[in-house]
Motif scaffolding. Structure first.
Motif, short mmCIF file in Angstrom:
data_model
loop_
_atom_site.label_atom_id
_atom_site.label_comp_id
_atom_site.label_asym_id
_atom_site.label_seq_id
_atom_site.Cartn_x
_atom_site.Cartn_y
_atom_site.Cartn_z
N LEU A 107 31.50 33.23 43.32
CA LEU A 107 32.86 34.13 43.52
C LEU A 107 33.65 34.19 42.15
CD1 LEU A 107 33.75 32.12 46.88
CD2 LEU A 107 33.13 34.38 46.65
N THR A 108 33.68 33.38 41.28
CA THR A 108 34.34 33.31 40.00
C THR A 108 33.89 34.61 39.08
OG1 THR A 108 34.52 30.75 39.96
CG2 THR A 108 34.68 32.30 38.02
N SER A 117 39.35 34.20 43.43
CA SER A 117 38.25 33.10 43.78
C SER A 117 38.66 31.95 44.26
CB SER A 117 37.47 33.24 42.37
OG SER A 117 38.28 32.39 41.14
#
Length: 247
Positions: A107-108, A117
């Motif tokens: 997600l980052t 995120s």
């Protein structure tokens, strides 16, 4: 009032045991700081901690709103459609088998180091509890209510809005209370993986500089935030349920 007394007593017991461990073992402050040292740091660094706490709180609140909203919509779709249950339930169960820490770096990478995120992490970690709890409530509507509504000519939409959803509010409340506890965890994990602000980032920063007292102060702030959020949501939901289901 009784719950407040019990909570205060439990907190006092934890502090006493904590202080006893520090006093009896003689552990250095960089391993386990004394409670008063943590409180002193909390007060002395209140501006710094508040700055990071605001960021985490925004992530948690936005994640709660989005995650709870998606959970409610998904639960209603599952309850109304057998096809949706066949397709979505295996996906939901499979998603819970994936470790949250494994998703955080992805997600980052996709959403960057900003709030996105962390909000996504909060959404993911609370989506399933809300969906599962509300869906169970919708599927356990008393059969007599449904038969009576059908006898009176109510369609599926009216039955859902007027009978099944109100009857499932206690289950939804349970899911939302869990979400209030899980959301800060998701946001903090996201901050650990990649961030330049937030309480999770502050914990890592303090740990890297061996400022254990600051790390504990940030943890304490996060805990107070979670408990306060849980209490507020519980009060609001209990009043809503009492309004919908008067005794």
């Amino acid at each position: 009032m009784r719950s407040v007394i019990y909570t205060a007593a439990a907190l006092a017991a934890v502090i006493i045991v904590w202080q006893m461990i520090v006093s009896l073992t003689g552990l250095p402050g960089y391993i386990l700081p004394a409670p008063m040292r943590v409180l002193d740091t909390l007060w002395g660094s209140r501006a710094l901690i508040a700055e990071h706490a605001v960021v985490t709180l925004i992530e948690v609140l936005v994640g709660l709103v989005i995650g709870a909203g998606l959970g409610v919509i998904t639960a209603i779709q599952l309850a109304m459609s057998a096809s949706a249950r066949l397709f979505l339930r295996p996906i939901l169960v499979f998603s819970q088998a994936l470790p949250v820490f494994a998703l955080a770096p992805i997600l980052t990478l996709w959403l960057g180091y900003g709030l996105g995120s962390k909000i996504a992490m909060a959404v993911l970690i609370i989506f399933f509890p809300v969906t599962s709890a509300f869906f169970d409530g919708l599927m356990k509507t008393p059969r007599g209510y449904l038969d009576l509504a059908q006898t009176m000519g109510a369609n599926t939409r009216h039955i859902m809005l007027k009978i099944r959803i109100p009857a499932a509010l206690p289950s939804l409340a349970s899911g939302l209370k869990l979400a209030a506890v899980y959301a800060p965890i998701g946001a903090t994990i996201g901050e650990w993986v990649g961030s330049s602000q937030g309480l999770g980032y502050l914990m890592l920063l303090a740990n890297g500089r061996v400022k254990t007292d600051l790390m504990f102060a940030a943890m304490l702030t996060l805990g107070v935030m979670s408990v306060t959020l849980y209490a507020l949501i519980s009060v609001v939901l209990d009043r809503l349920i009492n309004y919908e289901h008067p005794s």
